[in-house]
Design an enzyme around this catalytic site. Structure first.
Site, PDB file in Angstrom:
ATOM      1  N   ARG A   5       0.482  -1.358   0.204  1.00 32.55           N
ATOM      2  CA  ARG A   5      -0.130   0.177   0.035  1.00 32.55           C
ATOM      3  C   ARG A   5       0.740   0.813   0.191  1.00 32.55           C
ATOM      4  O   ARG A   5       0.368   2.280   0.280  1.00 32.55           O
ATOM      5  CB  ARG A   5      -0.980   0.121   1.244  1.00 32.55           C
ATOM      6  CG  ARG A   5      -1.883  -1.286   1.383  1.00 32.55           C
ATOM      7  CD  ARG A   5      -2.838  -0.741   1.561  1.00 32.55           C
ATOM      8  NE  ARG A   5      -4.212  -1.910   1.557  1.00 32.55           N
ATOM      9  CZ  ARG A   5      -3.897  -3.344   2.199  1.00 32.55           C
ATOM     10  NH1 ARG A   5      -3.243  -3.731   3.150  1.00 32.55           N
ATOM     11  NH2 ARG A   5      -4.783  -4.464   1.957  1.00 32.55           N
ATOM     12  N   LYS A  23       4.448  11.730 -10.968  1.00 36.73           N
ATOM     13  CA  LYS A  23       2.985  11.162 -11.783  1.00 36.73           C
ATOM     14  C   LYS A  23       3.912  10.202 -12.333  1.00 36.73           C
ATOM     15  O   LYS A  23       4.710   9.913 -12.359  1.00 36.73           O
ATOM     16  CB  LYS A  23       2.353  12.179 -13.085  1.00 36.73           C
ATOM     17  CG  LYS A  23       2.037  13.069 -13.184  1.00 36.73           C
ATOM     18  CD  LYS A  23       1.465  13.638 -14.296  1.00 36.73           C
ATOM     19  CE  LYS A  23       0.512  15.103 -14.096  1.00 36.73           C
ATOM     20  NZ  LYS A  23       0.280  15.317 -15.483  1.00 36.73           N
TER      21      LYS A  23
HETATM   22  N1  LIG Z   1       5.688  11.352 -14.353  1.00 33.77           N
HETATM   23  C1  LIG Z   1       5.660  12.146 -15.659  1.00 33.77           C
HETATM   24  O1  LIG Z   1       5.040  13.515 -15.289  1.00 33.77           O
HETATM   25  C2  LIG Z   1       6.005  12.236 -16.627  1.00 33.77           C
HETATM   26  C3  LIG Z   1       6.618  13.488 -17.744  1.00 33.77           C
HETATM   27  C4  LIG Z   1       7.242  13.310 -18.769  1.00 33.77           C
HETATM   28  C5  LIG Z   1       8.247  12.091 -19.190  1.00 33.77           C
HETATM   29  N2  LIG Z   1       7.473  11.275 -18.561  1.00 33.77           N
HETATM   30  C6  LIG Z   1       7.593   8.829 -19.329  1.00 33.77           C
HETATM   31  O2  LIG Z   1       8.987   9.488 -19.546  1.00 33.77           O
HETATM   32  C7  LIG Z   1       9.103   8.207 -20.122  1.00 33.77           C
HETATM   33  C8  LIG Z   1      10.476   8.715 -21.105  1.00 33.77           C
HETATM   34  O3  LIG Z   1      11.476   9.410 -20.801  1.00 33.77           O
HETATM   35  P1  LIG Z   1      12.696   9.474 -21.216  1.00 33.77           P
HETATM   36  O4  LIG Z   1      13.062  10.157 -22.344  1.00 33.77           O
HETATM   37  O5  LIG Z   1      13.763  10.028 -19.812  1.00 33.77           O
HETATM   38  O6  LIG Z   1      12.899   8.055 -21.835  1.00 33.77           O
HETATM   39  P2  LIG Z   1      13.999   6.317 -21.333  1.00 33.77           P
HETATM   40  O7  LIG Z   1      13.748   6.361 -19.953  1.00 33.77           O
HETATM   41  O8  LIG Z   1      13.369   5.444 -21.632  1.00 33.77           O
HETATM   42  O9  LIG Z   1      15.546   6.737 -21.730  1.00 33.77           O
HETATM   43  C9  LIG Z   1      15.947   7.274 -22.512  1.00 33.77           C
HETATM   44  C10 LIG Z   1      17.118   6.147 -23.101  1.00 33.77           C
HETATM   45  O10 LIG Z   1      18.177   6.490 -22.520  1.00 33.77           O
HETATM   46  C11 LIG Z   1      18.979   5.476 -22.039  1.00 33.77           C
HETATM   47  N3  LIG Z   1      19.721   6.272 -20.889  1.00 33.77           N
HETATM   48  C12 LIG Z   1      18.872   6.791 -19.570  1.00 33.77           C
HETATM   49  N4  LIG Z   1      19.505   7.518 -18.717  1.00 33.77           N
HETATM   50  C13 LIG Z   1      21.410   7.182 -19.554  1.00 33.77           C
HETATM   51  C14 LIG Z   1      22.225   7.538 -19.479  1.00 33.77           C
HETATM   52  N5  LIG Z   1      22.834   8.988 -18.350  1.00 33.77           N
HETATM   53  N6  LIG Z   1      23.329   7.797 -20.162  1.00 33.77           N
HETATM   54  C15 LIG Z   1      23.189   6.538 -21.809  1.00 33.77           C
HETATM   55  N7  LIG Z   1      21.725   6.339 -21.793  1.00 33.77           N
HETATM   56  C16 LIG Z   1      20.753   6.338 -20.845  1.00 33.77           C
HETATM   57  C17 LIG Z   1      17.550   4.465 -21.574  1.00 33.77           C
HETATM   58  O11 LIG Z   1      17.876   3.416 -21.311  1.00 33.77           O
HETATM   59  C18 LIG Z   1      16.572   4.968 -23.190  1.00 33.77           C
HETATM   60  O12 LIG Z   1      17.042   3.674 -23.322  1.00 33.77           O
HETATM   61  C19 LIG Z   1       8.227   7.828 -20.968  1.00 33.77           C
HETATM   62  O13 LIG Z   1       8.024   7.021 -20.789  1.00 33.77           O
HETATM   63  C20 LIG Z   1       6.943   8.893 -20.659  1.00 33.77           C
HETATM   64  O14 LIG Z   1       5.737   8.812 -20.641  1.00 33.77           O
HETATM   65  C21 LIG Z   1       7.116  10.770 -17.105  1.00 33.77           C
END
Ligand SMILES: NC(=O)c1ccc[n+]([C@@H]2O[C@H](COP(=O)([O-])OP(=O)(O)OC[C@H]3O[C@@H](n4cnc5c(N)ncnc54)[C@H](O)[C@@H]3O)[C@@H](O)[C@H]2O)c1
Length: 360
Positions: A125, A147
């Site tokens: 929980r 979120k």
């Molecule tokens: N919760 C929220 O408020 C919120 C806001 C915006 C986006 N999101 C979510 O975030 C996600 C996208 O996140 P993202 O753009 O970080 O993508 P991601 O988490 O897929 O990361 C992008 C790529 O970079 C790689 N990576 C991460 N850090 C690295 C590093 N330091 N060095 C090398 N490679 C690295 C990851 O393995 C992946 O292949 C989506 O699912 C989206 O819905 C959530």
């Protein structure tokens, strides 16, 4: 280290920003009263790409501080941000006997942060979790604000919970290994903060492009800190998005529609938002000179601002009509009045269609 407070009453927390700091995370947690009495059993949730780069550093730092971390690895990719993989995480937490005083460290980009946060919100929980974001997008956006969630075959981010982290630990040095394309996509969200809340910051991003792109740690700290301050301010006034928080979606109505129409494969989220911010600026009653400044800054970072010819405007309109901000058939957008200030306003469909047809 620089810090930003997210003031949310008993759910308040700090965002700590530094360079090369992942190795200190265990010592920090052990040295802070809030964490000292946690169960030693903790989990580090990550993916193989990120774990290979930073996992051992975090693991050793935690172990040296007296925690007993279990490593939980989820495959790399948005397609694994599912209930099934959240259940996999929960299974690992149960097998490792984490209890209600345990916490999770989410080490990775937004995908890992969203999914590990969601697992934390439901495990027994709800247990505490730490965001250790390693992409620019996660450092300036997804790790802050609470979120959490996973995707469903019928819609992205449709299953989730508001569950605030108890700490956000940002090591800007991790951006050194991030693919350039991912970094640039994250810059779209940074530019967004300038447009919605801070014209001086908008200028700073333009003037310091060289340092930012060279990953100068002072410049990175400045843009990440200011972005987090703006997000923290907005979230603290409207945690559950019943009003003000919607301004964070500037550029996202068109951006999401572009992602939907192109099947989430052609554009990174930030790339679609960059086009969206420029297109939506055309719906606003702001001087053309200001629209041109937005276009110039976005393009100076190598992001596109125009719709590709093969995208059908009708399909984009249809995708926007099911957007969460569409109300009684009217399209609503987060529109700049001037750079640094926005309002959520309705726009007539023919005006939207005309701008989309022009393609930006
Ligand atoms: N919760 C929220 O408020 C919120 C806001 C915006 C986006 N999101 C979510 O975030 C996600 C996208 O996140 P993202 O753009 O970080 O993508 P991601 O988490 O897929 O990361 C992008 C790529 O970079 C790689 N990576 C991460 N850090 C690295 C590093 N330091 N060095 C090398 N490679 C690295 C990851 O393995 C992946 O292949 C989506 O699912 C989206 O819905 C959530």
């Amino acid at each position: 280290m620089e810090s930003v407070r997210v003031p949310l009453g008993e759910r308040s927390y700090d965002i700590l920003i530094g360079s090369g700091t992942l190795k200190d995370i265990g010592r920090h947690l052990k040295g802070t009263a809030f964490w000292r009495d946690s169960s030693a059993r903790t989990a580090i949730v990550s993916n193989p790409t990120v774990y290979k780069l930073y996992g051992d550093t975090v693991y050793e730092s935690m172990a040296e501080a007296g925690f007993e971390p279990v490593k939980v690895i989820v495959p790399d990719g948005e397609e694994y941000k599912t209930l099934l993989w959240a259940e996999h995480i929960l299974g690992k937490l149960l097998s490792a006997k984490l209890d209600r005083s345990s916490f999770i460290v989410a080490l990775g980009g937004g995908v890992i942060g969203d999914m590990a946060g969601f697992a934390a919100s439901t495990y027994m929980r709800g247990i505490r979790f730490v965001q250790a974001p390693t992409t620019l997008l996660a450092q300036v956006d997804s790790s802050v604000g609470g979120k959490t969630g996973v995707n469903h075959p019928l819609g992205k981010n449709m299953i989730g919970a508001f569950w605030q982290p108890s700490l956000v630990w940002i090591d800007t040095a991790t951006l050194g290994t991030l693919p350039k394309k991912e970094f640039i996509a994250g810059m779209a969200e940074v530019i967004k903060y300038g447009i919605i809340r801070d014209s001086e910051f908008f200028e700073f991003i333009g003037k310091n492009k060289k340092d930012i792109l060279n990953l100068n740690s002072k410049a990175l700290t400045r843009i990440i800190k200011r972005s987090c301050e703006i997000k923290a301010e907005v979230v603290s006034k409207d945690e559950r998005e019943s009003g003000l928080r919607a301004i964070l979606n500037c550029g996202h109505t068109v951006g999401h529609a572009i992602e939907t129409v192109t099947g989430y494969t052609r554009y990174l989220h930030g790339e679609a938002v960059a086009i969206g911010m420029h297109m939506e600026a055309h719906f606003a009653d702001m001087p053309q000179k200001e629209v041109a400044r937005i276009k110039r800054l976005i393009e100076s970072y190598g992001l596109s601002t125009g719709l590709p010819k093969d995208i059908d405007e009708g399909a984009l309109m249809a995708a926007m009509e099911i957007d969460k901000k569409a109300l009684r058939g009217e399209l609503r957008f987060v529109l700049p009045e001037t750079i640094g200030s926005v309002k959520v306003l309705p726009v007539k469909k023919d005006r939207v269609l005309k701008a989309l047809k022009r393609g930006g």
